[in-house]
Design a protein around this motif. Structure first.
Motif, PDB file in Angstrom:
ATOM      1  N   MET A   1       0.809  -1.214   0.329  1.00 35.09           N
ATOM      2  CA  MET A   1       0.214   0.225   0.133  1.00 35.09           C
ATOM      3  C   MET A   1       0.946   1.599  -0.133  1.00 35.09           C
ATOM      4  N   ASN A   2       0.798   2.326  -0.910  1.00 39.66           N
ATOM      5  CA  ASN A   2       1.282   3.838  -1.182  1.00 39.66           C
ATOM      6  C   ASN A   2       0.491   4.765   0.062  1.00 39.66           C
ATOM      7  N   ARG A   3       1.823   4.671   0.946  1.00 45.96           N
ATOM      8  CA  ARG A   3       0.524   5.746   1.426  1.00 45.96           C
ATOM      9  C   ARG A   3       1.002   7.290   1.426  1.00 45.96           C
ATOM     10  N   ILE A   4       0.513   8.466   1.255  1.00 46.71           N
ATOM     11  CA  ILE A   4      -0.115   9.595   0.475  1.00 46.71           C
ATOM     12  C   ILE A   4      -0.118  10.399   1.496  1.00 46.71           C
ATOM     13  N   ILE A   5       0.827  11.833   1.474  1.00 47.23           N
ATOM     14  CA  ILE A   5      -0.222  13.057   2.484  1.00 47.23           C
ATOM     15  C   ILE A   5      -0.209  14.248   1.068  1.00 47.23           C
ATOM     16  N   ASP A   6      -1.576  13.891   1.043  1.00 48.02           N
ATOM     17  CA  ASP A   6      -1.945  15.504  -0.122  1.00 48.02           C
ATOM     18  C   ASP A   6      -1.968  16.814   0.487  1.00 48.02           C
ATOM     19  N   PRO A   7      -0.985  17.618   0.051  1.00 45.97           N
ATOM     20  CA  PRO A   7      -0.724  18.553   0.262  1.00 45.97           C
ATOM     21  C   PRO A   7      -1.829  19.740  -0.400  1.00 45.97           C
ATOM     22  N   HIS A   8      -2.401  19.298  -0.632  1.00 48.58           N
ATOM     23  CA  HIS A   8      -3.541  20.232  -1.680  1.00 48.58           C
ATOM     24  C   HIS A   8      -4.210  19.311  -2.360  1.00 48.58           C
ATOM     25  N   LEU A   9      -5.749  19.885  -1.689  1.00 46.44           N
ATOM     26  CA  LEU A   9      -6.941  19.597  -2.244  1.00 46.44           C
ATOM     27  C   LEU A   9      -8.066  20.327  -1.460  1.00 46.44           C
ATOM     28  N   HIS A  10      -8.997  20.031  -1.967  1.00 49.17           N
ATOM     29  CA  HIS A  10     -10.130  20.991  -1.544  1.00 49.17           C
ATOM     30  C   HIS A  10     -11.346  20.141  -0.936  1.00 49.17           C
ATOM     31  N   PHE A  11     -12.340  20.711   0.275  1.00 52.72           N
ATOM     32  CA  PHE A  11     -13.200  20.090  -0.144  1.00 52.72           C
ATOM     33  C   PHE A  11     -14.407  20.791   0.066  1.00 52.72           C
ATOM     34  N   PHE A  12     -15.793  20.804  -0.580  1.00 53.17           N
ATOM     35  CA  PHE A  12     -16.858  21.312  -0.669  1.00 53.17           C
ATOM     36  C   PHE A  12     -18.056  20.783  -0.294  1.00 53.17           C
ATOM     37  N   SER A  13     -18.869  21.773   0.913  1.00 58.60           N
ATOM     38  CA  SER A  13     -20.229  22.096   0.969  1.00 58.60           C
ATOM     39  C   SER A  13     -20.902  22.946   0.187  1.00 58.60           C
ATOM     40  N   LEU A  14     -21.569  22.321  -1.089  1.00 62.87           N
ATOM     41  CA  LEU A  14     -22.026  24.109  -1.500  1.00 62.87           C
ATOM     42  C   LEU A  14     -23.667  23.980  -0.867  1.00 62.87           C
ATOM     43  N   ARG A  15     -23.766  23.450  -0.080  1.00 56.49           N
ATOM     44  CA  ARG A  15     -25.192  23.906   0.913  1.00 56.49           C
ATOM     45  C   ARG A  15     -24.110  24.804   2.424  1.00 56.49           C
ATOM     46  N   GLN A  16     -23.577  24.322   3.220  1.00 58.91           N
ATOM     47  CA  GLN A  16     -22.845  25.424   3.693  1.00 58.91           C
ATOM     48  C   GLN A  16     -21.971  26.448   3.488  1.00 58.91           C
ATOM     49  N   GLY A  17     -20.944  26.473   2.262  1.00 55.78           N
ATOM     50  CA  GLY A  17     -20.556  27.480   2.216  1.00 55.78           C
ATOM     51  C   GLY A  17     -20.748  27.834   1.690  1.00 55.78           C
ATOM     52  N   GLN A  18     -20.648  28.928   0.761  1.00 52.23           N
ATOM     53  CA  GLN A  18     -20.445  30.266   0.200  1.00 52.23           C
ATOM     54  C   GLN A  18     -20.332  30.175  -1.422  1.00 52.23           C
ATOM     55  N   TYR A  19     -18.836  30.030  -1.793  1.00 54.33           N
ATOM     56  CA  TYR A  19     -18.526  29.438  -2.876  1.00 54.33           C
ATOM     57  C   TYR A  19     -18.844  30.249  -3.783  1.00 54.33           C
ATOM     58  N   HIS A  20     -18.646  31.738  -4.688  1.00 54.12           N
ATOM     59  CA  HIS A  20     -19.534  32.620  -5.699  1.00 54.12           C
ATOM     60  C   HIS A  20     -18.341  32.098  -6.589  1.00 54.12           C
ATOM     61  N   TRP A 263       9.787   8.458  -4.303  1.00 55.22           N
ATOM     62  CA  TRP A 263       7.876   8.416  -4.456  1.00 55.22           C
ATOM     63  C   TRP A 263       7.429   8.148  -3.016  1.00 55.22           C
ATOM     64  N   HIS A 264       8.437   7.910  -1.962  1.00 56.45           N
ATOM     65  CA  HIS A 264       8.317   8.457  -0.921  1.00 56.45           C
ATOM     66  C   HIS A 264       8.552   9.440  -0.341  1.00 56.45           C
ATOM     67  N   ARG A 265       9.817  10.406  -0.643  1.00 54.22           N
ATOM     68  CA  ARG A 265       9.030  11.403  -0.196  1.00 54.22           C
ATOM     69  C   ARG A 265       8.756  12.564  -1.064  1.00 54.22           C
ATOM     70  N   LEU A 266       8.400  11.946  -2.614  1.00 56.62           N
ATOM     71  CA  LEU A 266       7.288  13.526  -3.074  1.00 56.62           C
ATOM     72  C   LEU A 266       6.112  13.322  -2.908  1.00 56.62           C
ATOM     73  N   SER A 267       5.191  11.530  -2.475  1.00 53.42           N
ATOM     74  CA  SER A 267       3.939  12.109  -2.161  1.00 53.42           C
ATOM     75  C   SER A 267       3.747  11.840  -0.111  1.00 53.42           C
ATOM     76  N   TYR A 268       4.648  11.543   0.152  1.00 52.71           N
ATOM     77  CA  TYR A 268       4.825  11.277   2.062  1.00 52.71           C
ATOM     78  C   TYR A 268       5.421  12.568   2.609  1.00 52.71           C
ATOM     79  N   ALA A 269       6.741  12.053   2.669  1.00 50.54           N
ATOM     80  CA  ALA A 269       7.463  12.574   3.701  1.00 50.54           C
ATOM     81  C   ALA A 269       7.793  13.859   3.277  1.00 50.54           C
ATOM     82  N   ASN A 270       7.643  14.626   1.886  1.00 50.19           N
ATOM     83  CA  ASN A 270       8.135  15.967   2.838  1.00 50.19           C
ATOM     84  C   ASN A 270       7.150  16.760   2.302  1.00 50.19           C
ATOM     85  N   ALA A 271       5.704  16.162   2.469  1.00 50.08           N
ATOM     86  CA  ALA A 271       4.242  17.411   2.904  1.00 50.08           C
ATOM     87  C   ALA A 271       4.446  16.586   4.660  1.00 50.08           C
TER      88      ALA A 271
END
Length: 280
Positions: A1-20, A263-271
């Motif tokens: 299994m490839n462990r990742i820490i994603d350093p740039h993503l967004h979650f949306f809740s269109l009902r609760q947030g504005q997101y103009h 791969w480990h550095r770029l997908s996990y350790a650096n973040a």
């Protein structure tokens, strides 16, 4: 299994947030219907061959008048150990206003602020108050998520001058500097890379009409920044312009050409290191 820490993503809740920007004046993106809907963490927890161990949520216009609302919403969604948050503050605001913005944003998850300055908006980074605001940001233990095209030589020069005066200032350049095939960018990237506290996220290629070939770009960034200051990031759900979440990480894995240490550095350790995640 490839462990990742994603350093740039967004979650949306269109009902609760504005997101103009997404609801009222959406960009002309392919697959907009896939993007303009709720996007929550549970959808990313059943990947094939990858395990999302942590993430950095980047502000997404939930409420730019009261950006702390997004931080409070995130705290209801995710365990504190699994995420960090980047919020919004106007980087060229008058110094007193900027300090009030940061004071209002105090939150255990907060690690940085972002103010998008793409295109002509990049000139806002040249205003005199930016130096004071970045110094205050650094003094507050936060870093700056810079988002502008690496073709802006004057902006790169100005940020580097500030960074030399504020030696602990940490700058994270978003989306590989948003450079395309015909752009002159390597010299500016080298100037930024000379700052020891500057790193770059390899992401956002779906935003460009003619992005650089990914393998060649990654090689150039590794040559400039070193393997410790480059990190893979998804830009989910905007990545759905071209790729689903699973596919983008498979693409990144292939770029490492079976170099497991890279791969480990770029997908996990650096973040993990740059954003202050605990654990192994």
């Amino acid at each position: 299994m490839n462990r990742i820490i994603d350093p740039h993503l967004h979650f949306f809740s269109l009902r609760q947030g504005q997101y103009h920007w997404l609801k009222n004046n959406p960009p002309a993106w392919p697959n907009l219907d896939l993007i303009r809907q709720d996007h929550l963490p549970d959808a990313l927890l059943s990947l094939n061959g990858f395990s999302l161990e942590g993430c950095v949520h980047i502000e997404a216009g939930f409420d730019n008048e009261q950006p702390r609302r997004e931080l409070e919403w995130l705290a209801q969604l995710l365990p504190a150990t699994r995420y960090k948050a980047v919020s919004y503050a106007k980087i060229d605001a008058p110094a007193a206003q900027f300090r009030r913005q940061l004071e209002a944003l105090k939150h255990p998850s907060l690690v940085a602020i972002r103010d998008i300055t793409e295109g002509q908006d990049a000139t806002r980074l040249l205003t005199p108050q930016v130096a004071d605001n970045l110094a205050h940001l650094s003094d507050s233990g936060l870093h700056f998520e810079a988002q502008f095209e690496l073709t802006h030589h004057s902006v790169v020069t100005h940020l580097c001058n500030i960074a030399r005066q504020v030696p602990n200032l940490r700058i994270m350049l978003n989306h590989s500097g948003l450079v395309g095939q015909t752009d002159n960018w390597l010299e500016n990237a080298a100037v930024l890379a000379a700052l020891p506290h500057c790193a770059i996220k390899f992401s956002g290629h779906e935003l460009l009409d003619n992005p650089l070939p990914l393998q060649a770009q990654l090689t150039s960034l590794l040559d400039l920044f070193g393997a410790e200051r480059v990190m893979f990031a998804s830009n989910h759900p905007v990545c759905l312009i071209q790729h689903d979440y699973q596919s983008i990480w498979q693409q990144y894995l292939a770029l490492c050409q079976q170099d497991n240490a890279l791969w480990h550095r770029l997908s996990y350790a650096n973040a993990k290191n740059w954003y202050g995640f605990n654990g192994s």
